[in-house]
Design an enzyme around this catalytic site. Structure first.
Site, PDB file in Angstrom:
ATOM      1  N   GLY A  96      -0.540   2.498   6.624  1.00  0.00           N
ATOM      2  CA  GLY A  96      -0.629   1.743   7.873  1.00  0.00           C
ATOM      3  C   GLY A  96       0.003   0.369   7.825  1.00  0.00           C
ATOM      4  O   GLY A  96      -0.198  -0.443   8.729  1.00  0.00           O
ATOM      5  N   GLY A 141       0.836  -1.193   0.000  1.00  0.00           N
ATOM      6  CA  GLY A 141       0.000   0.000   0.000  1.00  0.00           C
ATOM      7  C   GLY A 141       0.867   1.237   0.000  1.00  0.00           C
ATOM      8  O   GLY A 141       2.101   1.158   0.100  1.00  0.00           O
ATOM      9  N   GLY A 172       2.276   5.588   4.418  1.00  0.00           N
ATOM     10  CA  GLY A 172       1.312   6.184   5.329  1.00  0.00           C
ATOM     11  C   GLY A 172      -0.022   5.467   5.386  1.00  0.00           C
ATOM     12  O   GLY A 172      -0.927   5.888   6.113  1.00  0.00           O
ATOM     13  N   SER A 222       5.956  -1.790  -2.345  1.00  0.00           N
ATOM     14  CA  SER A 222       5.923  -2.722  -3.484  1.00  0.00           C
ATOM     15  C   SER A 222       4.816  -2.334  -4.469  1.00  0.00           C
ATOM     16  O   SER A 222       3.803  -3.011  -4.572  1.00  0.00           O
ATOM     17  CB  SER A 222       5.792  -4.172  -3.021  1.00  0.00           C
TER      18      SER A 222
END
Length: 175
Positions: free
Chosen positions: A16, A11, A14, A85
């Site tokens: 999470g 993701g 920031g 990624s």
């Protein structure tokens, strides 16, 4: 010996990933599961020092993480990765390096990630100080069919972590 697996968090910066990966690691350790956490920032410091954020170097970094995670998982370890990624093709390669692979899409809108950015990376990228920054000057390709899809803009980190644990139980990777 327990069955090893790779738990691949992907993701935006920031979103999470590290927070939830830490929580999942703790939850698994409480169940006496052998766990290793490969955080993207730490891997860049120790395993991929000197790589840039070009697409080629990002792919090299992800391949290194995937190889180590796959190796750990073959030895009965729950290998947890938390790295942006950003490209589908390289995540597909990572999946092929492990017998048991669980992709976790840590999904948060870019604006929410910018709000959470304590290091000021998004602002620096928007000023042109950080080239090839995912979500600003470089693309992020969301997973088309992740095993677990978290929505961290509306879920508490503990809720997201529990969703991952629930999936691992359902799949029979942990008891």
């Amino acid at each position: 010996m327990q069955q090893g697996f790779v738990l691949w968090f992907t993701g935006f910066s920031g979103a999470g990933k590290s927070t939830i990966a830490d929580l999942v690691s703790e939850m698994l350790r409480k169940r006496d599961v052998a766990v290793e956490l490969l955080d993207g920032d730490e891997v860049r410091t120790h395993l991929s020092k000197g790589l840039t954020f070009s697409k080629e170097d990002r792919d090299t970094n992800v391949r290194r993480i995937a190889w180590v995670a796959g190796l750990l998982s073959r030895h009965g370890v729950a290998a947890i990765t938390a790295a942006i990624s950003p490209y589908v093709a390289i995540r597909t390669e990572a999946r092929e390096m492990a017998e048991e692979f669980v992709e976790v899409f840590v999904d948060a809108p870019l604006e929410k990630c910018r709000e959470r950015d304590v290091k000021g990376l998004y602002a620096r990228a928007e000023r042109g100080e950080i080239p090839n920054f995912t979500g600003v000057s470089d693309p992020y390709e969301p997973p088309p069919s992740p095993e677990v899809h978290l929505h961290t803009d509306v879920e508490a980190p503990e809720e997201s972590a529990q969703k991952v644990i629930d999936y691992l139980e359902q799949r029979g990777l942990i008891s």
